[in-house]
Write a protein that holds these residues in place. Structure first.
Motif, PDB file in Angstrom:
ATOM      1  N   LEU A 234       0.632  -1.061  -0.070  1.00  0.00           N
ATOM      2  CA  LEU A 234      -0.102  -0.034   0.058  1.00  0.00           C
ATOM      3  C   LEU A 234       0.988   1.323  -0.142  1.00  0.00           C
ATOM      4  N   GLU A 235       1.914   1.288   0.808  1.00  0.00           N
ATOM      5  CA  GLU A 235       2.965   2.459   0.762  1.00  0.00           C
ATOM      6  C   GLU A 235       3.657   2.366  -0.622  1.00  0.00           C
ATOM      7  N   GLU A 236       3.847   1.502  -1.022  1.00  0.00           N
ATOM      8  CA  GLU A 236       4.612   1.344  -2.507  1.00  0.00           C
ATOM      9  C   GLU A 236       3.732   1.975  -3.558  1.00  0.00           C
ATOM     10  N   SER A 237       2.526   1.273  -3.548  1.00  0.00           N
ATOM     11  CA  SER A 237       1.560   2.028  -4.678  1.00  0.00           C
ATOM     12  C   SER A 237       0.794   3.113  -4.555  1.00  0.00           C
ATOM     13  N   LYS A 238       0.695   3.603  -3.280  1.00  0.00           N
ATOM     14  CA  LYS A 238       0.014   4.759  -2.891  1.00  0.00           C
ATOM     15  C   LYS A 238      -1.316   4.624  -3.371  1.00  0.00           C
ATOM     16  N   GLY A 239      -2.094   3.440  -3.184  1.00  0.00           N
ATOM     17  CA  GLY A 239      -3.419   3.147  -3.816  1.00  0.00           C
ATOM     18  C   GLY A 239      -4.617   3.471  -3.087  1.00  0.00           C
ATOM     19  N   GLU A 240      -5.629   3.422  -3.369  1.00  0.00           N
ATOM     20  CA  GLU A 240      -6.911   3.957  -2.598  1.00  0.00           C
ATOM     21  C   GLU A 240      -7.218   3.095  -1.550  1.00  0.00           C
ATOM     22  N   HIS A 241      -6.592   1.937  -1.301  1.00  0.00           N
ATOM     23  CA  HIS A 241      -7.167   1.129  -0.071  1.00  0.00           C
ATOM     24  C   HIS A 241      -6.343   1.332   1.252  1.00  0.00           C
ATOM     25  N   SER A 242      -6.990   1.114   2.441  1.00  0.00           N
ATOM     26  CA  SER A 242      -6.677   1.415   3.849  1.00  0.00           C
ATOM     27  C   SER A 242      -5.997  -0.120   3.912  1.00  0.00           C
ATOM     28  N   GLU A 243      -5.346   0.295   4.935  1.00  0.00           N
ATOM     29  CA  GLU A 243      -4.354  -0.817   5.763  1.00  0.00           C
ATOM     30  C   GLU A 243      -5.141  -1.866   6.234  1.00  0.00           C
ATOM     31  N   PHE A 244      -6.340  -1.796   6.494  1.00  0.00           N
ATOM     32  CA  PHE A 244      -7.127  -2.890   7.235  1.00  0.00           C
ATOM     33  C   PHE A 244      -8.260  -3.634   6.181  1.00  0.00           C
ATOM     34  N   GLU A 245      -8.262  -2.805   5.131  1.00  0.00           N
ATOM     35  CA  GLU A 245      -9.316  -3.158   3.928  1.00  0.00           C
ATOM     36  C   GLU A 245      -9.072  -4.294   3.408  1.00  0.00           C
ATOM     37  N   LEU A 246     -10.252  -5.168   3.157  1.00  0.00           N
ATOM     38  CA  LEU A 246     -10.166  -6.355   2.305  1.00  0.00           C
ATOM     39  C   LEU A 246     -11.093  -6.221   1.123  1.00  0.00           C
ATOM     40  N   ILE A 247     -10.771  -6.821   0.035  1.00  0.00           N
ATOM     41  CA  ILE A 247     -11.534  -6.757  -0.991  1.00  0.00           C
ATOM     42  C   ILE A 247     -12.240  -7.992  -1.465  1.00  0.00           C
ATOM     43  N   PRO A 248     -13.538  -7.931  -1.923  1.00  0.00           N
ATOM     44  CA  PRO A 248     -14.024  -9.236  -2.204  1.00  0.00           C
ATOM     45  C   PRO A 248     -13.584  -9.857  -3.445  1.00  0.00           C
ATOM     46  N   MET A 249     -13.277 -11.114  -3.276  1.00  0.00           N
ATOM     47  CA  MET A 249     -12.692 -11.947  -4.641  1.00  0.00           C
ATOM     48  C   MET A 249     -13.676 -11.801  -5.726  1.00  0.00           C
ATOM     49  N   GLN A 250     -14.787 -11.427  -5.585  1.00  0.00           N
ATOM     50  CA  GLN A 250     -16.020 -11.341  -6.482  1.00  0.00           C
ATOM     51  C   GLN A 250     -15.570 -10.230  -7.411  1.00  0.00           C
ATOM     52  N   GLN A 251     -14.923  -9.051  -6.786  1.00  0.00           N
ATOM     53  CA  GLN A 251     -14.441  -7.998  -7.450  1.00  0.00           C
ATOM     54  C   GLN A 251     -13.675  -8.275  -8.994  1.00  0.00           C
ATOM     55  N   LEU A 252     -12.935  -9.398  -8.548  1.00  0.00           N
ATOM     56  CA  LEU A 252     -12.027  -9.721  -9.736  1.00  0.00           C
ATOM     57  C   LEU A 252     -12.779  -9.858 -10.811  1.00  0.00           C
ATOM     58  N   LYS A 253     -14.037 -10.311 -11.183  1.00  0.00           N
ATOM     59  CA  LYS A 253     -14.795 -10.656 -12.022  1.00  0.00           C
ATOM     60  C   LYS A 253     -14.685  -9.365 -13.167  1.00  0.00           C
ATOM     61  N   ASP A 254     -14.784  -8.298 -12.512  1.00  0.00           N
ATOM     62  CA  ASP A 254     -14.573  -6.854 -13.390  1.00  0.00           C
ATOM     63  C   ASP A 254     -13.321  -6.755 -14.094  1.00  0.00           C
ATOM     64  N   HIS A 255     -12.206  -7.574 -13.858  1.00  0.00           N
ATOM     65  CA  HIS A 255     -10.914  -7.294 -14.504  1.00  0.00           C
ATOM     66  C   HIS A 255     -10.604  -8.691 -15.343  1.00  0.00           C
ATOM     67  N   LEU A 256     -11.392  -9.538 -15.443  1.00  0.00           N
ATOM     68  CA  LEU A 256     -11.168 -10.708 -16.257  1.00  0.00           C
ATOM     69  C   LEU A 256     -11.669 -10.778 -17.601  1.00  0.00           C
ATOM     70  N   GLN A 257     -11.151 -11.779 -18.428  1.00  0.00           N
ATOM     71  CA  GLN A 257     -11.832 -11.891 -19.663  1.00  0.00           C
ATOM     72  C   GLN A 257     -12.846 -13.018 -19.536  1.00  0.00           C
ATOM     73  N   PRO A 258     -14.150 -12.641 -19.693  1.00  0.00           N
ATOM     74  CA  PRO A 258     -15.276 -13.576 -19.721  1.00  0.00           C
ATOM     75  C   PRO A 258     -14.912 -14.808 -20.451  1.00  0.00           C
ATOM     76  N   LYS A 259     -15.282 -15.978 -20.129  1.00  0.00           N
ATOM     77  CA  LYS A 259     -15.040 -17.170 -20.904  1.00  0.00           C
ATOM     78  C   LYS A 259     -16.267 -17.421 -21.627  1.00  0.00           C
ATOM     79  N   ASP A 260     -16.253 -17.814 -22.806  1.00  0.00           N
ATOM     80  CA  ASP A 260     -17.231 -18.336 -23.744  1.00  0.00           C
ATOM     81  C   ASP A 260     -17.912 -19.361 -23.027  1.00  0.00           C
ATOM     82  N   SER A 261     -18.980 -19.390 -23.215  1.00  0.00           N
ATOM     83  CA  SER A 261     -19.908 -20.606 -22.509  1.00  0.00           C
ATOM     84  C   SER A 261     -20.012 -21.643 -23.729  1.00  0.00           C
TER      85      SER A 261
END
Length: 172
Positions: A145-172
């Motif tokens: 967090l110090e290195e990236s100067k990101g928008e997250h706080s020290e105690f913040e956890l991110i739902p893994m579900q949010q990863l789907k916004d960054h992934l290629q959808p798989k063709d069904s």
């Protein structure tokens, strides 16, 4: 790749090495196998793990539509689609975990494992020291967090579900 993420990957490798040793030591008491997904829940992770998974999976097509409520979005047909890149919490499941809770040591293990194993047979040598690795992960996340100067706080956890916004959808 940032220096912090490289250190995170090294920590993940240490976790893998220890979990392999413990799984080998406890193999006759472990029911974990491909298709066992009792522990595959909808977890939240530190930003460093989220970013490491996002980077590793950026070109991988993943089906995130198949999960049921409460299950991990990466679980499909009882198999983890991101097994190689899964977070540390997922790497330790099934094993006996030793951790501090309300000023006393507690032991946790999957209800499917160790059904014929007495609690007094667990020792610091044959359990996973969860607090040790969680502390290391916390400190690596803090450095990230110090290195990236990101928008997250020290105690913040991110739902893994949010990863789907960054992934290629798989063709069904």
């Amino acid at each position: 790749m940032s220096a912090s993420i490289k250190k995170y990957l090294q920590l993940r490798a240490q976790v893998d090495q220890l979990t392999e040793q413990l799984a080998s030591k406890h193999q006759k008491h472990m029911a974990c196998k491909k298709g066992c997904d009792l522990c595959c829940m909808d977890y939240d992770v530190f930003p460093i793990e989220f970013e490491a998974m996002k980077e590793a999976l950026k070109d991988q097509a993943v089906d995130t539509q198949a999960s049921t409520i409460g299950n991990c979005i990466f679980l499909k047909d009882h198999v983890c689609q991101i097994y190689e890149h899964r977070p540390i919490i997922c790497r330790t499941h099934g094993l006996p975990l030793l951790f501090m809770n309300n000023d006393q040591w507690e032991l946790s293990a999957c209800e499917l494992n160790f059904t014929n194993f007495a609690d007094e047979e667990f020792t610091p040598e044959n359990t996973f020291p969860q607090d040790t690795f969680n502390s290391k992960l916390f400190m690596l996340n803090k450095a990230f967090l110090e290195e990236s100067k990101g928008e997250h706080s020290e105690f913040e956890l991110i739902p893994m579900q949010q990863l789907k916004d960054h992934l290629q959808p798989k063709d069904s």
